[in-house]
Design an enzyme around this catalytic site. Structure first.
Site, short mmCIF file in Angstrom:
data_model
loop_
_atom_site.label_atom_id
_atom_site.label_comp_id
_atom_site.label_asym_id
_atom_site.label_seq_id
_atom_site.Cartn_x
_atom_site.Cartn_y
_atom_site.Cartn_z
N LYS C 58 -13.07 7.44 -1.89
CA LYS C 58 -13.36 7.79 -0.49
C LYS C 58 -13.15 9.28 -0.28
O LYS C 58 -12.20 9.88 -0.81
CB LYS C 58 -12.44 6.99 0.42
N SER C 133 -12.83 2.65 8.34
CA SER C 133 -13.53 3.88 8.05
C SER C 133 -13.99 3.99 6.60
O SER C 133 -14.75 4.91 6.28
CB SER C 133 -12.62 5.07 8.36
N SER C 157 -8.64 0.12 7.72
CA SER C 157 -9.89 0.67 7.21
C SER C 157 -10.30 0.31 5.80
O SER C 157 -11.32 0.80 5.32
CB SER C 157 -9.85 2.19 7.32
#
Lengths: 101, 296, 464
Positions: C58, C133, C157
């Site tokens: 990420k 997210s 997330s």
């Protein structure tokens, strides 16, 4: 709990964030709504342990062993001269021990 | 005596450690700019502070020497404000639960002989980088070598009653801190800095409005600056006006103290440094360490 | 000896195919970079626990191969001069880092729609969000482009996108994985988590990156996480609590049916199911939306254009004007909203009323969990999300609506306990996730239970 436009601008100034009028208007409405929602925490009685996390952190031995930068500041600094980071001059604000030539 | 002067001093002292407060960079003074830097003290995304054990030990030693109560649990907090030499946009300091409180220092006043100055608190924090204005025209230049160097802040009670006593306090404090090898207290190199708070009042009245004087680079200048400010405040009040609470700066060339636009330190102090557990103080070990130093 | 180069080339093809569909899971990826890594691993005869695995990272986690943008304009093109400890451990375990995945800006969001670089599409239904997210990482695994991925959690997330995309996501105990190199959002909440197509792969990734790190003083000093074993065939002796606050009246019928089915399976496996209560659950979202923005407003203060990243100073004479223009231009809507909200609740006059109260509420949420686990429960089972993946654009008009999708996941972040989401059913083709929550440092327990459930359930079965 309603937040005023003036408060939004004051907070934006504290956070050094430029917020135009349209955004400020939107934030006024949104923040008021969110603050109303989070206000339900008032239902909880005050006091209580609230002592926070009881864990103690770890300390580091005092030795010169820096985490090296694998790329020098010249690679990522927006403006660098003679090894110093440059920014547009600070206005009237003066910390008091900054140096002037 | 028509007027009583009340002075309190906040002294920032750099600790004699090899490395910085929260990272392994050298804390040495005088190296070429931005050569003692790393992700932590530059505030790069993803960097994390890890506290320096010797800094804690030296701070505790100073606290013992000043007769303070040392707290076995204290908390780091953040003082948020924006300034070019503050890389994270906050300074890691201590706020509601400092390392030590309630000490004292014996000082010899030129006016009233030996007396005791109370020490309100002693806490750990990190230093900022250094800003240079107009070295490059129209720009401020920043060196982060100093960013993250360990500091203790020592706050006195407002027990001093004259500029001369302020100087005597500083002299005594420097003597103690040097003797116990906590700091070299060298004002020229910036390892000791003073912010002086002064107010005046008629004896018996409540405390007057105080101003804070910064940018004094020697003990004798502290005395000069406070003498000037004392006179200025008295003149203001005698003229029927009010003393404004301001931050002031000292001009060594003229000996004057002038108002300066105070830094917009809107302290959003997150007490308890988020993502950081409390500061452990190995009380017994540090006490023994301090004894060893004091009695050797 | 693992064929690293074959793994690299195969992955490059799969990623290209995934992105060609418009998934936009990645912000940066490179077949060349993978090949170069492969050559290095080959030369070193690497044979760690992740040897040859292809892992996506990420974009809020710093690496040395690609930029680290955090899904924001303010870090566009920023190349970190240091590597996150978790990424270093990945490489030491023999994994290939495929690239950086899309995410909500600075990890603030629940749909990946707040990325400054455009949304990611859910591979199962491209008209829907992958969750957030960590939506990019979830989509990269769900589409088969990569074997596993690193995500991050501050308020659910990893688990929520895992549920929306039909894969496994694990959030470890706070302090299990080093945060050195994880761009801070809410420091007392942030943790790096793992995605995998099944429990074993997500668990293996987590084990490889876990452990004490001297660069992060909050990392645990305890027994390290071990590699997952074989799936247990029986859960006899295991007590699973179902907190009644997580199965409210009016819960989405598909989610309800999926949970009922999973609980039935757990019972068949021999587990004892017990009704429990986490009474302060209703305060979780208000608490989270005070604590997280407050910490964020402080953590994002460093983005000022001075030392790195975007700088807007054209024609500006004063550094403060530079700050305001840079931050105004560089931060998107949701980030600005949270900074203002966070600054507000920390400011003088409001600190006690908001942040002080939220801290105390958080303590109560923590002790709710402690009490339940002290009462003999080994793990809790709940739905992961209140609905299946919603449509792109559906929750953008009302930020509060978006926040409420975290209702079942954010208590675990507030309390610091480990939690896992695994796919348990589908509702009209859309994946649904079930959540297992463990006691502090109880990852092995929830992993074991999840493996048993996974083996016994058909995760793509329609539930209604």
């Amino acid at each position: 709990m309603s937040v005023t436009r003036a408060e939004i601008q004051r907070i934006a100034a504290l956070a050094e964030l430029h917020v135009d009028d349209a955004t400020a208007a939107r934030l006024e409405a949104e923040l008021s709504r969110i603050l109303d929602y989070v206000a339900q925490l008032q239902e909880l009685p005050d006091g209580g342990d609230g002592d926070g996390d009881p864990r103690a952190g770890r300390l580091r031995r005092d030795e010169v062993a820096p985490d090296r930068l694998e790329a020098p500041p010249t690679d990522f600094a927006p403006a660098l001269k003679q090894g110093l980071f440059l920014v547009p001059r600070l206005g009237e604000l003066d910390r008091g021990e900054d140096e002037s030539p | 005596m028509a007027w009583e002067t009340v002075v309190g001093l906040e002294v920032h002292v750099q600790l004699l450690t090899r490395s910085k407060m929260f990272c392994g960079c050298s804390a040495a003074y005088g190296d070429p700019p931005n050569t003692n830097v790393c992700p932590v003290c530059l505030g790069l995304p993803g960097a994390l502070p890890v506290p320096n054990e010797r800094a804690v030990r030296l701070a505790v030693r100073a606290a013992f020497a000043l007769g303070c109560a040392v707290h076995s649990r204290s908390i780091f907090a953040r003082k948020n404000y924006f300034y070019p030499d503050l890389p994270k946009g906050y300074q890691i300091s201590q706020f509601e639960e400092p390392l030590a409180t309630g000490g004292r220092l014996e000082v010899v006043s030129p006016e009233r002989g030996p007396f005791t100055v109370g020490i309100k608190r002693l806490h750990l924090e990190e230093d900022s980088g250094k800003s240079f204005h107009d070295r490059v025209p129209g720009m401020t230049a920043v060196d982060f070598n100093r960013s993250g160097v360990p500091l203790i802040e020592i706050v006195s009670e407002p027990d001093l009653r004259s500029p001369a006593e302020a100087r005597a306090y500083l002299t005594a404090l420097k003597q103690v801190l040097r003797w116990i090898e906590v700091s070299d207290c060298n004002m020229e190199e910036g390892s000791l800095r003073v912010d002086a708070n002064l107010s005046v009042r008629r004896p018996g009245e409540p405390l007057g409005t105080r101003t804070e004087v910064k940018n004094v680079n020697s003990f004798s200048n502290v005395e000069r600056a406070l003498a000037f400010e004392q006179g200025r405040q008295i003149a203001v009040i005698e003229a029927g006006e009010q003393v404004e609470q301001r931050t002031m700066t000292f001009d060594a060339a003229t000996g004057e103290v002038r108002p300066t636009r105070s830094k917009e330190i809107f302290s959003l102090a997150l007490s308890g440094l988020a993502g950081f557990f409390s500061l452990p103080v190995d009380f017994i070990q540090y006490f023994l360490d301090a004894c060893q130093v004091f009695f050797s | 000896m693992t064929d690293f180069r074959a793994a690299a080339s195969a992955a490059a093809e799969r990623i290209a195919a995934c992105e060609a569909k418009g998934t936009h899971a990645f912000l940066a990826w490179s077949g060349e970079a993978m090949l170069e890594q492969a050559r290095g691993l080959e030369a070193a005869r690497a044979d760690g626990p992740l040897a040859g695995a292809v892992v996506a990272v990420k974009d809020v986690i710093a690496d040395r191969w690609f930029p680290t943008t955090c899904g924001s304009r303010i870090l566009e093109g920023y190349r970190s001069p240091f590597e996150a400890s978790a990424v270093r451990r990945l490489r030491e375990a023999g994994a290939l880092v495929a690239g950086k995945t899309n995410c909500d800006e600075f990890a603030m969001g629940s749909s990946t729609e707040y990325s400054a670089y455009g949304p990611t599409l859910n591979p199962v239904d491209p008209a829907r969000v992958p969750g957030g997210s960590s939506g990019g990482s979830a989509a990269a695994v769900a589409s088969g482009a990569v074997d596993m991925a690193l995500g991050t959690e501050t308020g659910g997330s990893v688990r929520q996108p895992a549920a929306f995309c039909g894969i496994v996501g694990i959030k470890p105990t706070y302090g299990r994985v080093s945060r050195y190199g994880l761009v801070a959002f809410g420091s007392s909440l942030d943790q790096i988590g793992s995605f995998g197509k099944d429990v074993a792969s997500a668990a293996r990734l987590l084990a490889a990156i876990s452990g004490r790190d001297d660069r992060d003083s909050t990392t645990l000093d305890r027994v390290p996480l071990s590699e997952p074993g074989p799936a247990p065939t029986s859960l006899a002796g295991t007590v699973i609590g179902v907190p009644r606050e997580y199965l409210p009246e009016g819960l989405h019928p598909g989610v309800r049916a999926a949970c009922d089915r999973a609980l039935k399976k757990l019972k068949e496996l021999g587990a004892e199911i017990r009704d429990v209560s986490l009474p302060h659950t209703k305060y979780a979202i208000p608490t989270y939306y005070i604590v997280a923005p407050a910490e964020a407003s402080s953590n994002l203060a460093r983005y000022d254009g001075v030392r790195y990243g975007l700088r807007e100073d054209g024609g500006l004479a004063d550094v403060r004007a530079m700050y305001r223009k840079t931050r105004g231009a560089g931060f998107g809507t949701e980030v600005r909203r949270r900074i203002i909200l966070g600054t507000y609740v920390l400011s003088a006059g409001y600190y006690e009323a908001y942040y002080g109260r939220a801290q105390r509420a958080r303590e109560r949420i923590r002790s709710d969990y402690a009490k339940v686990f002290a009462g003999g429960v080994h793990a809790l089972f709940t739905p992961t999300a209140p609905t299946p993946a919603f449509r792109l654009g559906e929750n953008l008009a009302d930020p509060l609506q978006m926040y409420l999708s975290d209702i079942f996941v954010c208590t675990a972040n507030l309390a610091g306990v480990p939690s896992l989401s695994l796919p348990i059913a589908r509702d009209q083709g859309l994946p649904l996730g079930g959540q297992l929550i463990g006691a502090m440092e109880g990852e092995s327990t929830i992993i074991r239970i999840a493996q048993a459930l996974e083996a016994a359930l058909e995760p793509t079965a329609e539930v209604r």
